[in-house]
Scaffold this motif. Structure first.
Motif, mmCIF file in Angstrom:
data_model
loop_
_atom_site.group_PDB
_atom_site.id
_atom_site.type_symbol
_atom_site.label_atom_id
_atom_site.label_comp_id
_atom_site.label_asym_id
_atom_site.label_seq_id
_atom_site.Cartn_x
_atom_site.Cartn_y
_atom_site.Cartn_z
ATOM 1 N N ILE A 12 0.842 -1.197 0.000
ATOM 2 C CA ILE A 12 0.000 0.000 0.000
ATOM 3 C C ILE A 12 0.879 1.250 0.000
ATOM 4 N N ALA A 14 0.852 5.629 -0.437
ATOM 5 C CA ALA A 14 0.038 6.824 -0.231
ATOM 6 C C ALA A 14 0.963 8.038 -0.289
ATOM 7 N N THR A 25 3.805 2.358 2.849
ATOM 8 C CA THR A 25 3.248 2.657 4.171
ATOM 9 C C THR A 25 3.284 1.441 5.082
ATOM 10 N N ARG A 38 -2.323 4.290 8.781
ATOM 11 C CA ARG A 38 -1.020 4.012 8.182
ATOM 12 C C ARG A 38 -0.104 5.213 8.279
ATOM 13 N N CYS A 40 4.099 6.672 6.866
ATOM 14 C CA CYS A 40 5.200 6.575 5.907
ATOM 15 C C CYS A 40 6.321 5.701 6.480
ATOM 16 N N GLU A 49 -5.061 9.991 2.346
ATOM 17 C CA GLU A 49 -6.049 8.919 2.230
ATOM 18 C C GLU A 49 -6.122 8.366 0.809
ATOM 19 N N TRP A 51 -4.702 5.979 -0.691
ATOM 20 C CA TRP A 51 -4.036 4.678 -0.690
ATOM 21 C C TRP A 51 -4.242 3.981 -2.018
ATOM 22 N N ARG A 52 -3.206 3.299 -2.473
ATOM 23 C CA ARG A 52 -3.342 2.472 -3.678
ATOM 24 C C ARG A 52 -2.439 1.251 -3.551
#
Length: 88
Positions: A12, A14, A25, A38, A40, A49, A51-52
């Motif tokens: 994930i 971000a 993250t 989450r 870094c 927010e 997230w990918r």
């Protein structure tokens, strides 16, 4: 449950305002409803927010690489023997 192969793993990412880039993250807590908070992995700062999911095969495009056999012997961490790391 079988351990996923590293090529199938997802990570994930971000936005991190402090690092000024998209970062890998880590989870700092999970609330009662199962929602994750989450941070870094570089500065431990709050992330956006946005997230990918990024697959292991896509890590290189984001400045990371998957390293196998770092000497993990089940003495802590996931014990899988691989870990993503930044190339910067």
């Amino acid at each position: 449950m079988s351990t996923p192969r590293s090529a199938e793993a997802e990570f994930i990412f971000a936005s991190c305002g402090s690092c000024r880039k998209a970062v890998l993250t880590h989870v700092i807590e999970v609330d009662a409803e199962g929602r994750e908070s989450r941070r870094c992995v570089h500065c431990d700062g709050e992330v956006g927010e946005d997230w990918r999911l990024v697959t292991a095969s896509e890590l290189g495009a984001h400045g990371y690489e998957l390293v196998h056999n770092l000497g993990c012997r089940g003495e802590g961490g996931c014990g899988s023997g691989c870990a993503p790391r930044s190339r910067h």
